[in-house]
Motif scaffolding. Structure first.
Motif, short mmCIF file in Angstrom:
data_model
loop_
_atom_site.label_atom_id
_atom_site.label_comp_id
_atom_site.label_asym_id
_atom_site.label_seq_id
_atom_site.Cartn_x
_atom_site.Cartn_y
_atom_site.Cartn_z
N SER A 112 -7.46 -0.96 7.54
CA SER A 112 -8.13 -2.18 7.07
C SER A 112 -7.40 -3.43 7.52
O SER A 112 -7.22 -4.39 6.76
CB SER A 112 -8.25 -2.15 5.54
N ARG A 533 -9.60 8.14 4.75
CA ARG A 533 -9.94 6.82 4.21
C ARG A 533 -9.11 6.47 2.96
O ARG A 533 -9.26 7.09 1.93
CB ARG A 533 -11.43 6.75 3.88
N SER A 534 -8.28 5.49 3.10
CA SER A 534 -7.31 4.96 2.12
C SER A 534 -6.02 5.76 2.05
O SER A 534 -5.11 5.43 1.30
CB SER A 534 -7.91 4.76 0.73
N PHE A 537 -2.88 5.98 -0.55
CA PHE A 537 -3.38 5.28 -1.73
C PHE A 537 -4.38 6.15 -2.48
O PHE A 537 -4.52 6.03 -3.70
CB PHE A 537 -4.04 3.96 -1.32
N SER A 538 -5.09 7.02 -1.76
CA SER A 538 -6.13 7.82 -2.41
C SER A 538 -5.54 8.79 -3.41
O SER A 538 -6.03 8.92 -4.54
CB SER A 538 -6.96 8.57 -1.36
N SER A 603 -4.49 -1.83 -2.53
CA SER A 603 -4.24 -1.12 -1.28
C SER A 603 -4.63 -2.01 -0.11
O SER A 603 -5.60 -2.76 -0.19
CB SER A 603 -5.02 0.20 -1.23
N GLY A 648 -16.99 2.61 -0.24
CA GLY A 648 -15.74 3.24 -0.65
C GLY A 648 -15.87 3.92 -2.00
O GLY A 648 -15.31 5.00 -2.22
N GLU A 703 -11.29 0.25 3.04
CA GLU A 703 -10.72 1.39 2.32
C GLU A 703 -10.39 1.16 0.85
O GLU A 703 -10.39 2.12 0.07
CB GLU A 703 -9.45 1.84 3.07
N PRO A 704 -10.12 -0.07 0.41
CA PRO A 704 -9.63 -0.27 -0.96
C PRO A 704 -10.60 0.10 -2.08
O PRO A 704 -10.18 0.18 -3.24
CB PRO A 704 -9.29 -1.77 -1.00
N PRO A 707 -9.47 4.20 -3.83
CA PRO A 707 -8.45 4.71 -4.75
C PRO A 707 -8.76 4.58 -6.25
O PRO A 707 -8.51 5.52 -7.00
CB PRO A 707 -7.21 3.90 -4.36
#
Length: 734
Positions: A112, A533-534, A537-538, A603, A648, A703-704, A707
């Motif tokens: 991102s 994706r993320s 953080f995920s 994130s 997301g 991506e944020p 999470p």
């Protein structure tokens, strides 16, 4: 980001008399590039071109995979050039070191970062071109350039009546010299940033004229499908080429490093012949683990190795000694596939002295390395034509599909398109790592006094360095590729960036707790993994925000107010938390049979809080509503922000409810969307996204959104059932 706005710009005239700005963007390039006055050489990494017929072209250094770079980055140019974004035609950049992302020192799109790294440089490019056009017009009119204005691709005379279009001025403008820094438009004068809602690629995608990798057609092209080992690390012993090669349309059956390729004149003929292919595999060095064994190895590693300290504040052990209550929990998350709707594919044409590749890739320069690795060519002999991507999510950062296409083309001497089936895409993905988290916290009189988080699992760089390290040194001979990879790992955190993939989101724990101990126990069972994706953080989002919920209930406090009180020194965290709670009507009663959960996570520089309203219907979890607040700094395109955050959320809900890749004796058990489900349209919740107004520098939104939604759903189910789920996917009944 700091820069001299003049130092990156070189102006010239194109072959047709167009105005060409060659840009060396410190915000977009991994190494300093620019005009060298001593040698007279110039190495540009982006171009803005305005032609005499008023065409405007912008070379886009980041790929478009649905996240909006095609529109967002073009809007930055458009704002300060003072033309509508739709007046500019973006062009995908070729593979070249000058287009590297500064955060990764590679030419890749991910993390991102596209908008954040381009915010000032691209606006400066547009402003510079606009100023030179005004200077050229002023010279013609013999007036002060500062008295001129612009509107819709025209320079306007100080009298407000006369005008000249940009195209008419480009040859004169290319001879102008700017002294000093270029002023950017103040926010009060913005026409497009923060207001532009149209997507420049919408029409092409809606009408089918946008070219994805799977659409590529090359004269003389043939098709290949590859049969790979069912277990990672398996090698070919033998195969029945004599039988398969006689089938209709089959051109050749060849062995490559990753398996056996069937080449045919039509895709379905190749696929039909593949069904008749019988391969005898050597599994002596292949993966043989099952999922239960993976987690058993994680627990053993956690028991024997406390891990490397990643953040330490105060004295956690003292906090535990003084505590009136100590809470412990363990959280587990499975391997996850990417499930991009466009499966992996690439078209390669390898000739004696060069190669061309057409591919939906997030990392074109790594594609060059992939081709060089399986041919006699050097990376500089390889041209990568980047297409639109039908989803990336990190999967297309790894170039195995390009490597396969190049290997087959090299062997048969023809242009080859390799297409993966959905089953192959599921079984031979590189997965989001399975992870284990051990949490421990101390409470005294209801106050959270200590926080301990042990993250257990692999690092992605261990798998990614194979092609990433050579791509950073494309001049290196191929026999050094393995050495470069090994050195990259050896010098991680010293000469190369520290791999944060396992701990990101854990080490940034935002709550005001005096004693913090965060560790990573590095263990790798050998299952191939990559960015998802993320990324970290995920899984850290699920562990951190679920445990925070547990602690709130243990302290007898409302989960929203518990978090809010501990964020007294984090105003941006607190603002999104308050807004999400407000949107959801946190204190309002819910219909019978519904629960509400909250979670917060930062994130990629973006702050996101979400409240999930969920229930159980007919024995299945049903998500009714997600209320989300996001602070991503200055917004360029509000609609894209909303779309990406909502996307997301749906991506995260899919993972929370259905995402699980399992192994039996080293073989992936899932095949397709029937057993690796995606959230269906009728299951989609009502999603509300509120954007916090901000003057801060823009951050990413691709991506944020992922999470927070996973723990928020788990927390909602706890509020409904009273049963805490500490492993994913979440179930209707524990």
């Amino acid at each position: 980001m700091t820069m001299n706005r003049r130092s990156f710009l070189k102006v010239g005239a194109g072959a047709s008399g167009s105005l060409m700005l060659s840009l060396s963007l410190p915000g977009c390039a991994g190494v300093p590039t620019g005009y060298e006055s001593d040698t007279g050489t110039w190495t540009p990494d982006a171009w803005l071109e305005i032609t005499t017929s008023d065409e405007i072209y912008f070379t886009l250094a980041r790929v478009e995979m649905g996240q909006g770079t095609y529109t967002g980055l073009t809007t930055l140019i458009a704002e300060d050039l003072d033309v509508p974004p739709e007046a500019i035609t973006p062009r995908f950049a070729p593979a070249a070191s000058e287009y590297r992302n500064p955060l990764y020192k590679l030419q890749l799109t991910g993390g991102s970062t596209s908008l954040a790294t381009s915010w000032e440089p691209l606006r400066t490019a547009g402003a510079s071109a606009r100023l030179m056009l005004m200077m050229a017009a002023a010279r013609v009119w013999k007036v002060d350039a500062q008295a001129c204005t612009t509107r819709q691709g025209h320079v306007i005379h100080p009298n407000g009546i006369d005008s000249m279009r940009y195209g008419k001025l480009v040859e004169l403008a290319s001879k102008e010299i700017i002294r000093g820094e270029v002023e950017l438009k103040p926010r009060s004068e913005w026409k497009y940033i923060g207001k532009q809602n149209q997507r420049l690629d919408a029409e092409a995608k809606a009408t089918g004229t946008a070219e994805y990798g799977i659409d590529v057609e090359v004269p003389g092209m043939v098709y290949a499908v590859v049969t790979r080992s069912p277990r990672y690390g398996g090698r070919v012993r033998s195969f029945n080429a004599d039988v398969v090669s006689t089938m209709a349309g089959v051109i050749e059956v060849v062995e490559i490093d990753r398996g056996v390729a069937v080449v045919a004149d039509k895709y379905w003929r190749a696929r039909k012949a593949q069904a008749a292919l019988v391969v005898d595999w050597d599994y002596s060095e292949a993966l043989s683990l099952s999922t239960d064994e993976v987690f058993a190895s994680y627990r053993e590693a956690a028991d024997t190795d406390p891990g490397e300290s990643e953040r330490s504040e105060g004295d956690f052990n003292d906090a535990v000694e003084a505590a009136t209550d100590v809470v412990e929990a363990e959280y587990a998350q499975p391997y996850l596939a990417h499930a991009t709707l466009e499966p992996m594919n690439a078209t390669a044409w390898v000739r004696d002295d060069r190669a061309e590749v057409w591919a939906p890739t997030q990392a074109p320069d790594l594609g060059q390395i992939a081709v060089a690795r399986v041919t006699d060519l050097s990376p500089g002999d390889v041209t990568i034509h980047t297409t639109f991507l039908g989803g990336g999510f990190g999967r297309r950062l790894t170039q195995d599909y390009i490597e396969e296409a190049a290997a087959v083309s090299f062997k048969i001497g023809k242009p080859v398109k390799v297409i993966w089936s959905r089953e192959e895409d599921t079984k031979h993905d590189l997965y989001r790592p399975a992870m284990l988290h051990r949490m421990k916290a101390s409470l005294s009189g209801g106050e959270l006094t200590g926080w301990h988080h042990q993250v257990v699992g692999p690092q992605i760089l261990d798998w990614y360095v194979r092609n990433a390290a050579p791509a950073q040194y494309p001049w290196a001979p191929k026999f050094m590729y393995s050495t470069l990879g090994s050195m990259g790992l050896l010098l991680e955190g010293v000469a190369t960036p520290k791999d944060m993939s396992a701990i990101e989101g854990a080490v940034e724990y935002p709550y005001g707790v005096g004693n913090i101990d965060i560790r990573h126990t590095h263990t790798d069972p050998g299952v191939p993994v990559t960015w998802w994706r993320s990324v970290g953080f995920s899984h850290n989002g699920f562990a951190v925000e679920t445990f925070m919920d547990e602690l709130a209930h243990q302290a007898g406090e409302d989960p929203y107010q518990f978090r809010r009180r501990l964020l007294a020194n984090e105003p941006r965290h607190r603002a999104v938390l308050d807004r999400a709670a407000e949107l959801a009507g946190w204190d309002e009663p819910l219909p019978q049979g519904r629960g509400r959960g909250i979670a917060l996570f930062r994130s990629f520089g973006t702050f996101v809080a979400q409240v999930v309203e969920a229930g159980i219907e007919h024995g299945e979890v049903r998500v009714y509503r997600v209320s989300c607040a996001v602070d991503c700094g200055q917004v360029v395109n509000p609609r894209i922000v909303e779309d990406q955050i909502e996307g997301g959320i749906l991506f995260g809900l899919t993972a929370a409810l259905f995402g699980e890749i399992t192994l039996e004796q080293g073989e992936v058990q899932q095949n397709n969307f029937h057993d690796y489900r995606l959230l269906r349209q009728y299951e989609r919740p009502e999603v509300t996204v509120a954007i916090i107004d901000s003057n801060a520098a823009p951050t990413g939104v691709g991506e944020p959104g992922v999470p927070p939604v996973i723990p928020a759903l788990g927390n909602a189910l706890f509020a409904l059932t009273g049963e805490r789920q500490r492993s994913l996917p979440l179930k209707a009944r524990v």
